[in-house]
Design an enzyme around this catalytic site. Structure first.
Site, PDB file in Angstrom:
ATOM      1  N   THR A 154       0.998  -1.389   0.114  1.00 37.06           N
ATOM      2  CA  THR A 154       0.171  -0.045   0.007  1.00 37.06           C
ATOM      3  C   THR A 154       0.880   1.335  -0.074  1.00 37.06           C
ATOM      4  O   THR A 154       0.469   2.339  -0.628  1.00 37.06           O
ATOM      5  CB  THR A 154      -0.929   0.045   1.234  1.00 37.06           C
ATOM      6  OG1 THR A 154      -1.718  -1.316   1.163  1.00 37.06           O
ATOM      7  CG2 THR A 154      -1.727   1.478   1.071  1.00 37.06           C
ATOM      8  N   CYS A 155       1.846   1.296   0.640  1.00 38.00           N
ATOM      9  CA  CYS A 155       2.843   2.341   0.899  1.00 38.00           C
ATOM     10  C   CYS A 155       3.586   2.808  -0.641  1.00 38.00           C
ATOM     11  O   CYS A 155       3.476   3.969  -0.853  1.00 38.00           O
ATOM     12  CB  CYS A 155       3.950   2.172   1.869  1.00 38.00           C
ATOM     13  SG  CYS A 155       3.412   1.704   3.572  1.00 38.00           S
TER      14      CYS A 155
END
Length: 168
Positions: A56-57
């Protein structure tokens, strides 16, 4: 930092940042960075990720701040910085991998001291990550938190670049 009956409280809007140095990579190697000094007289957007190179980062959170960088600057933001409980070498490599250039300041909270002082730790030991930072985004005006958006669980919603742009 506020304390209540011996318990540390999470940083809140209106609080001053703790005076704890972070680290960034320079051509001369790792260099200490004081967010207190960096934000003096400036508007800074600081977004935190649980880990560099994590899905997600890398796919959403950091790219969103790259895509919205001009919008943030147009709204008076002087510096956009990404922080993680990773060492400065990892943060530098991640920044190069994601081609952040001068658009984002990559900050390392290698020992998690800044994150702990904010009260925003996350236990990632179930995933082999140890103690990390919760995912959040904040706006800092002259060393004081003016916006603080902490994700309540996994995923990216309130700490996205789009949300910060809307709130400025």
């Amino acid at each position: 930092m506020r304390f209540y009956q011996g318990e540390k409280m999470t940083i809140q809007v209106g609080d001053t940042l703790p005076s704890i140095n972070l680290t960034t990579m320079t051509s001369e190697g790792p260099k200490p960075v004081s967010l207190t000094e960096l934000s003096a007289g400036k508007k800074v957007v600081l977004f935190a990720v649980p880990g560099a190179f994590t899905p997600t980062c890398s796919v959403q959170h950091l790219p969103g701040f790259l895509e919205k960088n001009r919008d943030l600057k147009d709204k008076g933001v002087d510096i956009v910085a990404c922080i993680s409980v990773n060492d400065p070498f990892v943060m530098h490599a991640w920044g190069e991998d994601r081609k952040v250039g001068d658009d984002l300041l990559m900050l390392s909270d290698g020992n998690g001291e800044f994150t702990a002082a904010l009260g925003l730790e996350m236990d990632g030991s179930g995933f082999g990550l140890g103690t990390r930072s919760q995912r959040y985004a904040m706006v800092i005006d002259d060393g004081v938190v003016s916006i603080l958006n902490v994700e309540s669980g996994p995923g990216l919603d309130v700490s996205s670049a789009e949300t910060i742009v809307e709130q400025l």
